[in-house]
Write a protein that holds these residues in place. Structure first.
Motif, PDB file in Angstrom:
ATOM      1  N   LEU A 118       0.822  -1.222   0.000  1.00 25.04           N
ATOM      2  CA  LEU A 118       0.000   0.000   0.000  1.00 25.04           C
ATOM      3  C   LEU A 118       0.848   1.261   0.000  1.00 25.04           C
ATOM      4  CD1 LEU A 118      -2.861  -0.975   2.497  1.00 25.04           C
ATOM      5  CD2 LEU A 118      -3.076  -0.581   0.034  1.00 25.04           C
ATOM      6  N   ILE A 119       2.028   1.145   0.573  1.00 24.64           N
ATOM      7  CA  ILE A 119       2.899   2.328   0.620  1.00 24.64           C
ATOM      8  C   ILE A 119       4.357   1.889   0.598  1.00 24.64           C
ATOM      9  CG2 ILE A 119       2.862   2.383   3.162  1.00 24.64           C
ATOM     10  CD1 ILE A 119       3.036   5.448   2.948  1.00 24.64           C
ATOM     11  N   ASN A 120       5.130   2.507  -0.226  1.00 24.52           N
ATOM     12  CA  ASN A 120       6.576   2.316  -0.282  1.00 24.52           C
ATOM     13  C   ASN A 120       7.194   3.562  -0.887  1.00 24.52           C
ATOM     14  OD1 ASN A 120       6.413   2.042  -3.204  1.00 24.52           O
ATOM     15  ND2 ASN A 120       5.640  -0.053  -2.805  1.00 24.52           N
TER      16      ASN A 120
ATOM     17  N   GLU B 217      -1.854   9.840  -6.236  1.00 20.74           N
ATOM     18  CA  GLU B 217      -2.445   9.045  -7.311  1.00 20.74           C
ATOM     19  C   GLU B 217      -3.174   7.815  -6.770  1.00 20.74           C
ATOM     20  OE1 GLU B 217       0.729   8.015  -9.890  1.00 20.74           O
ATOM     21  OE2 GLU B 217       1.069  10.064 -10.611  1.00 20.74           O
ATOM     22  N   SER B 218      -3.129   7.601  -5.410  1.00 17.48           N
ATOM     23  CA  SER B 218      -3.778   6.425  -4.818  1.00 17.48           C
ATOM     24  C   SER B 218      -5.294   6.560  -4.871  1.00 17.48           C
ATOM     25  CB  SER B 218      -3.332   6.249  -3.355  1.00 17.48           C
ATOM     26  OG  SER B 218      -1.944   6.032  -3.289  1.00 17.48           O
ATOM     27  N   SER B 219      -5.972   5.385  -4.875  1.00 16.54           N
ATOM     28  CA  SER B 219      -7.433   5.379  -4.901  1.00 16.54           C
ATOM     29  C   SER B 219      -7.980   5.685  -3.522  1.00 16.54           C
ATOM     30  CB  SER B 219      -7.929   3.998  -5.371  1.00 16.54           C
ATOM     31  OG  SER B 219      -7.592   3.027  -4.404  1.00 16.54           O
TER      32      SER B 219
ATOM     33  N   LEU C 196      -4.992   2.980   4.445  1.00 11.34           N
ATOM     34  CA  LEU C 196      -3.799   3.573   5.042  1.00 11.34           C
ATOM     35  C   LEU C 196      -4.157   4.404   6.272  1.00 11.34           C
ATOM     36  CD1 LEU C 196      -1.833   4.659   1.826  1.00 11.34           C
ATOM     37  CD2 LEU C 196      -1.184   2.863   3.427  1.00 11.34           C
ATOM     38  N   VAL C 197      -5.311   5.102   6.218  1.00  6.78           N
ATOM     39  CA  VAL C 197      -5.761   5.903   7.362  1.00  6.78           C
ATOM     40  C   VAL C 197      -6.054   4.985   8.544  1.00  6.78           C
ATOM     41  CG1 VAL C 197      -7.634   7.371   8.237  1.00  6.78           C
ATOM     42  CG2 VAL C 197      -6.642   7.814   5.984  1.00  6.78           C
TER      43      VAL C 197
END
Length: 796
Positions: free
Chosen positions: A101-103, A110-112, A119-120
């Motif tokens: 999800l994150i790197n 640009e994330s959906s 992520l929140v």
């Protein structure tokens, strides 16, 4: 009758009515054979040993159960494997889903929405804590399941019932290992090394004299046997050895070696392994020879003795001049066997391959040889084309040969085995010669080169290109520092062996120089040429000393006598000439060959000269008288070269028939059992019951025609024997022409069956189709004594 006594029965539990009382056996232990068979049969029936159908049915049921269980277990294991894989894969994928999800490369802009929402929750909530607790719980369950599964499997394998199965399997494996171990015949023979050989030999002599047909039965009767053995030895020691011998012989009798033909391809690897183990063991080789002779006594050891003889032949054990009377051989191969001057009288052969066998000088009275196989097989690694030159090493143990197949080969004189093959020449090799120390071999070839070879390694040391045409002859000087060569370029060259450089060139001949020879005293060099001349050269000044004319055709070979006083020459004019080496005057002309003479060679003693010819023969000449001593026939094509061994006992010859032959040249002097080997004649008594053989020492030996054995003079008066033979039968006997100088060994690309000088009387000799082979034996040089009888009857 059968003896049921609890003790070890000295009669092998076999009793006859006459010996029952002699052995003090209680009558209650004596059972007739019919009653004994019935008793055993009833006992077998009682235990239903013949009802195999029930056993087969149980085996099938057990097999079905195992097959069903195997199917169920396979299904369980496949499902379990899939489940375990899916659980660990799911955990791995869940972990990656959070990480991805994150790197560093992620652009959150640009994330959906869904990804940002996740992520929140990760950042503000308990999402990862919940996943981590669930993951740990799942992994613990998997660990507990793995531990349980491992315990269940171990429990199943360690159950008492499973252990019983394992014990049964292990016992079967151990039994099979014992059986497998017994298949190694070498281990059966090893104990012979711990046995007193003299006791063993004494037993065999007793067997022969007493004509015992049951070897083991005789050995088991120790009390009877001990009286024959050396009484000065400790009795316990004798008994111990007899017991050991008995046990070994019993093992041999029950072994596969006594049941199957070890000469077949099936046992090739086993036999080769056995040969490697026993080839250097003299004791075991002696035992193998005993096993061969045992076949004449006890027929239950025939296959064992046959295999033993096959091994001895394959190992090239020297079997010449031995007695094999009455031996029985079957189902084996004796290809290439060398039985020169052996005695096979009374022997029986059945289904034996005799291809390439050497029966020269053998005695074959009353033999029964049936289903004999004799055919051409490529079993010997010989030359594939004409052999132009042969030369003995200085120690007489090695023979070098040069061939039209471009190769040079070194042969072991005793065994005939090839030691080294030297390849390098690109055309036929004309000549070979050993250096005086035997470490170097020189060769000359039609490729115009001379090559020096390391005898030990077979590697080329030098290649000398000094001639412009074929090199026809090479020879070392006595000190080994110089090599002399002659060529089709009409020249003779002297070469430095160490540097390979040319020292000197001798010119004078106007055509091919076929042969060169250095005098043993090192003073002179002789050369023979296609220009019909012989020239003598001073070895020091290199000047021509003389030109010898006399031959009307090309001179093929020249050779100095050992004392350097006489030069022999052979020529295309079919003659041999002897010259005075100092004056150049002709001393003698020897005529005997019907075609061109190819080679001449003096014996080391200088009393005999050997010559070979295009007429396929070899002649031996007496130098003093100039008379022919012997004619050696055997080669089927031109005989290119002859060479004496350093001790003068053997002559080597090479031929266009691709073979090399070794000849016994001292048989006229050599004595065997008090008599020379040269037969002058043979004759029969009027009733043909006795054969007399006369020799050149004025002696006569008498033979019993029926048995083939020699009649000892103690059996009857010598004069009584001789008076039975009409004197005229000893005169002009055709058998006096039988050649005593027989071939000892043939080295050839194909086995060559030979029976030169073999004496054949009565008996049977037939191939697998029942065809009489006696005519073939006669064509191979044998003498059919029946024909001699008929001839004598006609003369009478």
């Amino acid at each position: 009758m059968i003896c049921l006594a609890p003790h070890r029965c000295q009669c092998q539990r076999k009793l006859c009515a006459e010996c029952q009382d002699e052995h003090n056996v209680d009558l209650k232990y004596i059972v007739s054979i019919p009653r004994f068979k019935k008793k055993v049969t009833n006992k077998l029936n009682l235990y239903t040993l013949n009802e195999n159908s029930e056993i087969i049915e149980k085996m099938i049921k057990y097999q079905k159960l195992l097959n069903r269980s195997q199917a169920k277990l396979i299904h369980i294991f496949e499902n379990l494997s899939n489940y375990v894989t899916s659980v660990y894969k799911m955990i791995e994928q869940k972990n990656l889903s959070f990480v991805n999800l994150i790197n560093e490369d992620t652009n959150l802009a640009e994330s959906s929405y869904n990804d940002l929402e996740k992520l929140v929750q990760i950042a503000e909530g308990t999402t990862l804590e919940d996943w981590n607790e669930g993951k740990i719980s799942l992994l613990k369950k998997m660990d507990r399941m793995m531990h349980w599964f491992n315990q269940e499997i171990n429990s199943l394998c360690s159950k008492e019932e499973m252990n019983e199965i394992y014990q049964i399997i292990n016992s079967i494996n151990q039994t099979e290992q014992v059986v497998e171990r017994k298949k190694d015949f070498y281990e059966v023979l090893i104990p012979f090394n711990n046995i007193d050989i003299q006791i063993f030999k004494s037993i065999f002599e007793i067997l022969s004299e007493a004509k015992i047909s049951d070897f083991l039965g005789f050995l088991d009767n120790q009390q009877h046997l001990e009286q024959y053995v050396d009484r000065q030895r400790d009795l316990n020691f004798v008994r111990s050895n007899i017991l050991k011998i008995t046990n070994i012989i019993r093992d041999i009798k029950e072994h596969d070696f006594n049941k199957y033909d070890y000469s077949t391809a099936k046992y090739q690897e086993t036999k080769q392994d056995l040969i490697e183990k026993i080839s250097q063991d003299k004791m075991i080789i002696e035992i193998l020879q005993f096993l061969v002779r045992l076949t004449a006594i006890d027929k239950s050891f025939i296959q064992c003795g046959s295999n033993a003889l096959n091994l001895l032949v394959d190992m090239k054990v020297d079997l010449q001049k031995q007695s094999f009377e009455n031996i029985r051989i079957k189902n084996t191969s004796l290809i290439g066997a060398n039985f020169v001057r052996c005695n096979f009288s009374g022997s029986e052969f059945n289904n034996v391959d005799l291809s390439g066998i050497n029966l020269n000088g053998t005695q074959l009275f009353n033999c029964k040889w049936n289903k004999i196989r004799i055919h051409e097989l490529n079993n010997f690694d010989g030359h594939s084309n004409s052999v132009h030159s042969v030369c003995f090493s200085p120690d007489g143990n090695t023979l070098a040969s040069a061939s039209e197949d471009y190769s040079i080969r070194l042969w072991d004189i005793k065994t005939g085995k090839q030691k080294v093959k030297m390849d390098g020449h690109s055309n036929l090799v004309r000549s070979v010669c050993f250096s005086p120390d035997g470490t170097t071999l020189a060769s000359g070839s039609d490729d115009c080169s001379i090559r020096l070879w390391d005898v030990k390694t077979g590697q080329q040391k030098f290649k000398l290109n000094v001639h412009t045409s074929s090199v026809l002859s090479v020879q070392f000087t006595s000190d080994g520092t110089t090599l002399v060569s002659s060529s089709a370029d009409k020249s003779i060259r002297l070469l430095d062996v160490k540097t390979g450089q040319e020292k000197f060139k001798l010119d004078g001949h106007i055509h091919y120089v076929w042969s060169v020879c250095l005098s043993p005293d090192g003073a002179n060099i002789a050369s023979g040429s296609y220009d019909k001349s012989i020239r003598l050269w001073d070895a020091k000044t290199r000047q021509q000393k003389a030109k010898l004319d006399g031959h009307s055709e090309w001179v093929s070979s020249v050779c100095y006598s050992p004392d350097s006083t006489t030069l022999a020459s052979g020529s295309g004019d079919k003659s041999i000439r002897l010259w005075d080496a100092k004056t150049g005057q002709q001393k003698a002309k020897l005529d005997g060959h019907s075609e061109a003479v190819r080679s001449v060679c003096f014996s080391p003693g200088g009393t005999t000269l050997a010559s070979s010819s295009d007429d396929k023969s070899i002649l031996l000449w007496d130098i003093k008288s100039g008379q022919q001593k012997a004619k050696l026939d055997g080669h089927s094509e031109t005989v290119r070269s002859v060479c004496f061994s350093p001790d003068g006992t053997t002559l080597a010859s090479s031929s266009d028939d691709k073979s090399i032959r070794l000849w016994d040249v001292k048989t006229q002097q050599e004595k065997l059992d008090g008599h020379p080997n040269k037969f002058l004649s043979v004759s029969f008594s009027p009733d043909y019951s006795i054969l007399a053989s006369s020799y050149d020492d004025n002696s006569t030996r008498l033979w019993d025609v029926k048995t083939g054995k020699e009649i000892q003079l103690s059996d009857m008066s010598y004069q009584e024997c001789l008076v039975q033979f009409p004197k005229h039968l000893f005169q002009n006997n055709p058998l006096s022409k039988v050649n005593s100088n027989i071939t000892l060994l043939i080295i050839s690309s194909k086995p060559i069956f030979q029976a030169q000088g073999a004496f054949i009387f009565k008996g049977e000799f037939a191939d697998q189709l029942g065809i009489d082979l006696r005519t073939f034996f006669k064509q191979s040089g044998g003498c059919l004594l029946e024909n001699q009888i008929q001839l004598e009857q006609e003369q009478i």
